[in-house]
Design an enzyme around this catalytic site. Structure first.
Site, mmCIF file in Angstrom:
data_model
loop_
_atom_site.group_PDB
_atom_site.id
_atom_site.type_symbol
_atom_site.label_atom_id
_atom_site.label_comp_id
_atom_site.label_asym_id
_atom_site.label_seq_id
_atom_site.Cartn_x
_atom_site.Cartn_y
_atom_site.Cartn_z
ATOM 1 N N LYS A 236 0.825 -1.200 0.000
ATOM 2 C CA LYS A 236 0.000 0.000 0.000
ATOM 3 C C LYS A 236 0.871 1.266 0.000
ATOM 4 O O LYS A 236 2.086 1.192 0.130
ATOM 5 C CB LYS A 236 -0.938 -0.026 1.215
ATOM 6 C CG LYS A 236 -1.884 -1.237 1.236
ATOM 7 C CD LYS A 236 -2.681 -1.410 -0.053
ATOM 8 C CE LYS A 236 -3.939 -2.243 0.110
ATOM 9 N NZ LYS A 236 -3.717 -3.678 0.296
HETATM 10 C C1 LIG Z 1 -5.070 -4.517 0.852
HETATM 11 C C2 LIG Z 1 -6.517 -4.398 0.857
HETATM 12 C C3 LIG Z 1 -7.300 -4.832 1.935
HETATM 13 C C4 LIG Z 1 -6.743 -5.610 3.091
HETATM 14 O O1 LIG Z 1 -5.648 -5.074 3.704
HETATM 15 P P1 LIG Z 1 -4.584 -5.997 4.476
HETATM 16 O O2 LIG Z 1 -3.837 -4.989 5.286
HETATM 17 O O3 LIG Z 1 -3.708 -6.639 3.442
HETATM 18 O O4 LIG Z 1 -5.324 -6.960 5.300
HETATM 19 C C5 LIG Z 1 -8.669 -4.616 1.880
HETATM 20 N N1 LIG Z 1 -9.250 -4.027 0.829
HETATM 21 C C6 LIG Z 1 -8.536 -3.614 -0.233
HETATM 22 C C7 LIG Z 1 -9.233 -2.934 -1.371
HETATM 23 C C8 LIG Z 1 -7.152 -3.800 -0.267
HETATM 24 O O5 LIG Z 1 -6.466 -3.438 -1.341
#
Ligand SMILES: *Cc1c(COP(=O)(O)O)cnc(C)c1O
Length: 397
Positions: free
Chosen positions: A186
């Site tokens: 992210k």
């Molecule tokens: C990455 C992501 C998540 C989950 O996040 P994690 O920290 O990996 O559990 C949920 N929704 C979307 C759209 C994502 O890209």
């Protein structure tokens, strides 16, 4: 989405503060922690940065979604409208709440559309979870207006879009709650982490309790804390929060760099006939983690993504053929292959997920290619990428 690209002295310094005290837990140990409260500090700075009243950190974005669902009172049998273009975590969190994911169509924003949302409403609809995919936004004002009119809970999955906004307001701050992820792919990372943000104090307090077994967090002596509700353990550790604190303080620089890099490629592609770009309801609010564009059809999209990879233009995704982000290849979900029977499978309103069709979304996703925008490109690498991209696409369209 460059969280993994940067880990510098600032991150090391924050982590070392924690290592020097040995207090890895976010609650208690007041004396031993020598004034370091990394999770609390990151919560305060994140809320300030996003212009919201409250932020509560969790162990992941998925944990944040589960916590937000619980805090919003989403539970057994409730229908929750979701888009088919997202990461599976959005769907998992609905299922873990015992609720029913109901799929609604996306449009050229690559997000849930207000028209799709209207078409998916039933008397059992309780909540709507638009997902702000790939760094940019859904038509969030129109979606919010529908939710307000119908008394539905709006819960934004902004996991991919920290720092993005719509008309000056942060994504994640429009509904009852918003969720972010700080996993390593992210925009900013904690290693693992996530956050629930809200302007509603009651939602915040429930999220804060739920994510730590229902503890009230009002006393100083943890051993005497009461359990307000049945909860879970979705806590973040001080080590992870420390990394996130250093990263959040770099967010403005990250966004600036991404926007500059993206603009260089987009400008050069603008003259190409047959290629159009993702619809951005507010271009100024784009966090620019990806450049998403449309090829004329599925055949040219497949050709393009192959040719770009072969030409050294890495980080281009044709989500329609990829099994991570679009419902088409979620085979485990089509067959409801779970470790144990899910609550949803006992419900009369459980759809047959094997036969769900989202033709409008298919039509968009077939043509969509997203190019990941990186921070670390040198001027020379960016110049070559622009040149190669234009040359390759010109030969196809
Ligand atoms: C990455 C992501 C998540 C989950 O996040 P994690 O920290 O990996 O559990 C949920 N929704 C979307 C759209 C994502 O890209």
């Amino acid at each position: 989405m460059p969280g993994f690209e940067i880990f510098g002295d600032e991150e090391r310094k924050q982590v070392n503060d924690v290592l020097e005290t040995g207090v890895l837990f976010r609650y208690g140990f007041d004396g031993a922690r020598k004034g370091h409260w990394k999770a609390k500090t990151l919560e305060r700075e994140l809320a300030e940065r996003l212009g919201v009243a409250h932020a509560h950190l969790c162990a992941s974005g998925t944990a944040a979604l589960s916590t937000a669902m619980a805090a919003c009172g989403i539970g057994a049998g409730d229908e929750v409208i979701v888009p088919p273009f997202t990461f599976v975590a959005t769907i998992e969190s609905v299922l873990m709440a015992g609720a029913v994911p109901v799929f609604a169509e996306i449009d050229e924003t690559l997000c849930l559309s207000p028209e799709g949302l209207e078409a998916a409403l039933t008397p059992s609809t309780k909540a709507v979870v638009p997902v702000h995919m790939c760094g940019s936004m859904a038509r969030i004002d129109e979606i919010k207006a529908i939710c307000d009119k119908r008394g539905l809970i709006l819960l934004e999955d902004a996991c991919q879009s920290v720092g993005a906004g719509y008309q000056g307001r942060a994504l994640g701050s429009f509904g009852k709650a918003g969720c972010f992820s700080f996993d390593p792919v992210k925009t900013i990372t904690c290693g693992e982490g996530g956050a629930v943000v809200t302007n509603d104090k009651a939602i915040y307090l429930t999220a804060d309790a739920y994510a730590d077994h229902g503890h009230d967090h009002i006393g100083h002596d943890r051993g005497a804390e009461d359990h307000l509700i049945i909860g879970a353990n979705h806590r973040i550790s001080e080590l992870n929060a420390a990394v996130g604190l250093a990263q959040l303080r770099k967010l403005d620089w990250i966004l600036e760099t991404q926007r500059r890099n993206k603009a260089a490629i987009k400008d050069a592609m603008s003259g190409l006939p047959g290629i159009t770009f993702r619809q951005l309801p507010d271009p100024d609010g784009d966090s620019a983690t990806f450049l998403s564009f449309f090829m004329p059809d599925v055949k040219t999209a497949r050709q393009a993504v192959k040719a770009l990879a072969a030409g050294g233009v890495d980080g281009c995704f044709h989500w329609f053929d990829n099994n991570w982000h679009y419902i088409r290849h979620w085979n485990h979900f089509h067959t409801m292959k779970a470790a144990a029977r899910l609550a949803v499978q006992t419900l009369a309103n459980c759809p047959d997920y094997g036969t769900i069709a989202t033709p409008r979304s298919d039509a968009v996703m077939q043509r969509t290619i997203s190019m990941q925008i990186k921070l670390g490109w040198t001027d020379e690498q960016l110049r070559r990428r622009v040149e190669e991209t234009v040359k390759i696409l010109k030969a196809i369209v």
